[in-house]
Write a protein that holds these residues in place. Structure first.
Motif, short mmCIF file in Angstrom:
data_model
loop_
_atom_site.label_atom_id
_atom_site.label_comp_id
_atom_site.label_asym_id
_atom_site.label_seq_id
_atom_site.Cartn_x
_atom_site.Cartn_y
_atom_site.Cartn_z
N GLU A 136 1.02 -1.18 0.05
CA GLU A 136 0.03 -0.10 0.02
C GLU A 136 0.83 1.35 0.03
O GLU A 136 0.79 2.15 -0.73
CB GLU A 136 -0.88 0.12 1.20
CG GLU A 136 -2.07 -0.77 1.11
CD GLU A 136 -2.94 -0.95 2.43
OE1 GLU A 136 -3.92 -1.62 2.11
OE2 GLU A 136 -2.50 -0.35 3.53
N ALA A 179 2.23 2.00 -3.38
CA ALA A 179 1.19 2.42 -4.09
C ALA A 179 1.12 3.98 -4.01
O ALA A 179 0.82 4.78 -4.78
CB ALA A 179 0.03 1.79 -4.23
N PHE A 216 1.19 7.36 -6.32
CA PHE A 216 0.55 8.41 -6.50
C PHE A 216 1.03 9.77 -6.31
O PHE A 216 0.98 10.68 -7.02
CB PHE A 216 -0.56 8.31 -5.27
CG PHE A 216 -1.85 7.46 -5.92
CD1 PHE A 216 -2.57 7.99 -7.00
CD2 PHE A 216 -2.21 6.28 -5.33
CE1 PHE A 216 -3.59 7.28 -7.54
CE2 PHE A 216 -3.27 5.80 -5.71
CZ PHE A 216 -4.05 6.02 -6.85
N TYR A 248 0.28 7.42 -11.78
CA TYR A 248 -1.00 6.84 -11.35
C TYR A 248 -1.34 5.37 -11.88
O TYR A 248 -2.03 4.62 -11.39
CB TYR A 248 -2.16 7.91 -12.04
CG TYR A 248 -2.03 9.34 -11.48
CD1 TYR A 248 -2.08 9.49 -9.94
CD2 TYR A 248 -1.98 10.25 -12.54
CE1 TYR A 248 -1.83 10.78 -9.72
CE2 TYR A 248 -1.69 11.44 -11.97
CZ TYR A 248 -1.87 11.91 -10.59
OH TYR A 248 -1.72 12.89 -9.91
N ALA A 305 0.50 3.15 -9.74
CA ALA A 305 -0.36 3.24 -8.23
C ALA A 305 -1.34 2.18 -8.54
O ALA A 305 -1.79 1.33 -7.52
CB ALA A 305 -0.51 4.51 -8.14
N GLN A 306 -2.15 2.28 -9.49
CA GLN A 306 -3.30 1.57 -9.60
C GLN A 306 -3.37 0.07 -9.94
O GLN A 306 -4.10 -0.76 -9.35
CB GLN A 306 -4.23 2.28 -10.68
CG GLN A 306 -4.81 3.72 -10.04
CD GLN A 306 -6.16 4.23 -11.10
OE1 GLN A 306 -5.87 4.75 -11.86
NE2 GLN A 306 -7.32 3.68 -10.90
N PHE A 327 -2.58 -1.49 -6.52
CA PHE A 327 -3.69 -1.53 -5.74
C PHE A 327 -4.48 -2.68 -6.37
O PHE A 327 -5.18 -3.54 -5.53
CB PHE A 327 -4.66 -0.57 -5.90
CG PHE A 327 -4.43 0.57 -4.84
CD1 PHE A 327 -4.54 0.03 -3.40
CD2 PHE A 327 -3.87 1.77 -4.81
CE1 PHE A 327 -4.17 0.92 -2.23
CE2 PHE A 327 -3.60 2.54 -3.70
CZ PHE A 327 -3.53 2.33 -2.57
N THR A 362 -8.91 -1.34 0.15
CA THR A 362 -8.37 -0.92 -0.88
C THR A 362 -8.66 0.15 -1.89
O THR A 362 -8.24 1.05 -2.32
CB THR A 362 -7.34 -2.04 -1.63
OG1 THR A 362 -8.45 -2.73 -2.17
CG2 THR A 362 -6.66 -2.62 -1.03
N TYR A 363 -9.84 -0.14 -2.05
CA TYR A 363 -10.83 0.53 -2.93
C TYR A 363 -10.79 1.87 -2.27
O TYR A 363 -11.00 2.95 -3.11
CB TYR A 363 -12.23 -0.06 -3.36
CG TYR A 363 -12.43 -1.04 -4.32
CD1 TYR A 363 -11.99 -0.74 -5.66
CD2 TYR A 363 -12.90 -2.48 -4.11
CE1 TYR A 363 -11.99 -1.66 -6.58
CE2 TYR A 363 -12.95 -3.04 -5.17
CZ TYR A 363 -12.70 -2.61 -6.30
OH TYR A 363 -12.74 -3.87 -7.58
N GLU A 423 -7.42 3.91 -2.59
CA GLU A 423 -7.28 4.32 -3.79
C GLU A 423 -8.20 5.33 -4.35
O GLU A 423 -7.57 6.59 -4.78
CB GLU A 423 -7.52 3.09 -4.46
CG GLU A 423 -6.97 3.67 -6.23
CD GLU A 423 -7.35 2.25 -7.03
OE1 GLU A 423 -7.11 2.28 -8.31
OE2 GLU A 423 -7.28 0.94 -6.49
N GLN A 476 -6.97 8.94 -2.94
CA GLN A 476 -5.75 9.38 -3.60
C GLN A 476 -6.26 9.97 -4.80
O GLN A 476 -5.64 11.17 -5.26
CB GLN A 476 -4.77 8.02 -3.89
CG GLN A 476 -4.23 7.76 -2.45
CD GLN A 476 -3.25 8.86 -1.68
OE1 GLN A 476 -2.64 9.35 -2.43
NE2 GLN A 476 -3.53 9.00 -0.56
N LEU A 527 -13.24 3.65 -11.30
CA LEU A 527 -12.82 3.01 -9.93
C LEU A 527 -14.08 2.58 -9.34
O LEU A 527 -14.50 1.57 -8.89
CB LEU A 527 -11.84 3.69 -9.11
CG LEU A 527 -11.56 2.70 -8.26
CD1 LEU A 527 -10.55 1.73 -8.18
CD2 LEU A 527 -10.63 3.57 -6.93
#
Length: 476
Positions: free
Chosen positions: A256, A259, A263, A268, A271-272, A275, A291-292, A295, A298, A311
């Motif tokens: 995490e 990630a 960010f 991006y 990072a995504q 996740f 995690t959703y 994310e 951010q 997302l």
């Protein structure tokens, strides 16, 4: 009947009167209970008796009534420092910080050699932003009691909570000298070095903990990575986090953090992707949802609206009508100026969960700050504060409502309570603005100075600093 019979047979028996007092309080009969409190304190106003009366008050269900009884006792026993101490303690517990400060001041004026009381006074002062006053109290205490680890611990905690890590270090090192084998103190020192941006010292301190087997290798890697990040050594942080083994309890945190670092660099896609991989590696619903939400936060902070929309569509397809995700969707609409859509999402959350205090409060705050529907906003926020008067977020919204209505002093009281309990998001900015509006400009400047140090990415703080020219004051 039994308690009355006992007291009737033994009218001078404190235990009998205390038993009757507890029964009366549990039954909500405050007025009669007050008379028995007075009788007990008239017979014995010492610390043990006052403490017993205070503990008995826990049997009274109504918190406001408990506080009112103590206030009445303080007026009837104006020279008893213990009554004022417990009044301050209860006021602090209920968020009535101004009353708490006044009560502790009265108690200290009556008995200036009470160590615990001085600690409480300093903590309450710090909680409402008066850190400099609090430090004067604590400096005197550490001079008088240089080997008292409770005093040192409280002072370190106070400074660290206000982002004064460098100032906390000498005190923590003194504490470590007094308790050299306490691994928790040694780890605290290492964390303070890290927070202060002193990477070499932090790295060395964590290495010593590893060598002494006080932390494991994966914890060492994780802690040193965080220290490197604080010092601006991002490449070192990424390298250390990448070495945390997959079977470690630190692995999820490390991934995490990687990630989040991506960010912050604006990477991006990377990072995504991280996740998404975490959701594959940790398929438990609670972990996936977490995690959703991380994310999404951010992406919202970075104003990556298209990515956030995509997302949320994915997350809600997996967890339809999940209220935390709906809340983020409402915030997304609000940030894009889509007020009707945001209001519809808040209304949907409240239809699913009528007791959702966050949605009730946020809906009212949205109407207050982004629409002309002041009446509806006031209705929702006033409903929220009646239902949940101890929620810092709702206290903040209610204080801001009062401020917008021109009730500045009342607004300050509520915002002070909110700030004392929780200082992130818009709460600090609102508190600073209303302090400034009520003429407490020096305190507003003090609070702004250390909150900006500890929350450099807090947008509302940046905006209030610019609006009130607080950065200009600092330069002067």
């Amino acid at each position: 009947k039994i308690a009355r019979a006992w007291l009737g047979a033994f009218p001078k028996d404190d235990a009998a009167r205390l038993a009757l007092l507890r029964v009366l309080l549990a039954d909500g009969r405050s007025n009669e209970a007050l008379g028995h409190m007075q009788a007990l304190l008239e017979q014995d106003g010492g610390p043990q008796m006052v403490a017993q009366v205070f503990r008995a008050l826990a049997d009274l269900p109504d918190g406001a009534a408990r506080l009112d009884l103590l206030q009445q006792l303080s007026r009837q026993f104006p020279k008893n420092p213990y009554v004022f101490y417990y009044l301050g303690l209860m006021a602090k517990e209920q968020g009535k910080v101004t009353l708490a400060v006044d009560a502790f001041d009265r108690a200290i004026a009556l008995d200036g050699n009470w160590r615990e009381l001085e600690l409480m006074q300093a903590q309450v002062l710090a909680s409402i932003g008066k850190l400099q006053e609090a430090r004067k109290v604590m400096d005197k205490m550490t001079t008088r009691y240089p080997q008292d680890t409770n005093v040192l611990s409280a002072y370190v905690d106070m400074l660290a909570a206000h982002y004064q890590w460098q100032d906390a270090l000498p005190l923590a090192l003194r504490w470590q000298e007094l308790q050299p084998h306490d691994s928790a103190v040694r780890q605290l020192v290492a964390q303070l070095y890290a927070s202060a941006g002193n990477f070499p010292a932090a790295s060395q301190a964590f290495r010593e903990l590893l060598d002494a087997r006080r932390i494991d290798l994966n914890s060492y890697l994780f802690f040193v990575a965080n220290a490197a990040e604080r010092a601006g050594q991002t490449d070192t942080a990424v390298s250390m986090l990448g070495k945390v083994s997959k079977d470690s309890t630190r692995y999820l945190q490390a991934q995490e953090q990687l990630a989040l670092l991506a960010f912050r660099r604006g990477a991006y896609d990377s990072a995504q992707t991280r996740f998404a991989a975490l959701r594959q590696d940790f398929p438990d619903d609670a972990q996936v949802l977490d995690t959703y939400l991380i994310e999404a936060a951010q992406l919202q902070q970075a104003k990556q609206w298209k990515r956030l929309e995509t997302l949320l569509q994915e997350a809600l397809a997996r967890y339809p009508d999940q209220v935390d995700l709906l809340y983020v969707l409402a915030e997304y609409h609000a940030a894009r100026g889509q007020i009707e859509d945001a209001a519809a999402q808040f209304a949907k959350i409240l239809a699913i969960d009528p007791a959702n205090i966050d949605a009730l409060n946020a809906y009212g705050y949205l109407l207050l700050t982004q629409t002309d529907d002041a009446e509806k906003a006031a209705q929702l926020i006033e409903e929220a504060i009646k239902l949940y008067p101890d929620s810092p977020a709702i206290q903040d919204s209610y204080g801001w409502l009062l401020f917008r209505q021109g009730k500045t002093e009342e607004a300050l009281s509520w915002l002070r309570r909110a700030y004392a309990a929780y200082r992130s998001n818009e709460i600090s900015a609102h508190y600073i603005e209303v302090l400034y509006a009520t003429g407490e400009k020096a305190l507003a400047q003090e609070v702004y100075r250390y909150e900006r140090q500890g929350q450099p990415d807090n947008t509302p703080l940046k905006e209030i600093g610019k609006k009130l020219k607080l950065n200009d004051d600092k330069k002067k």
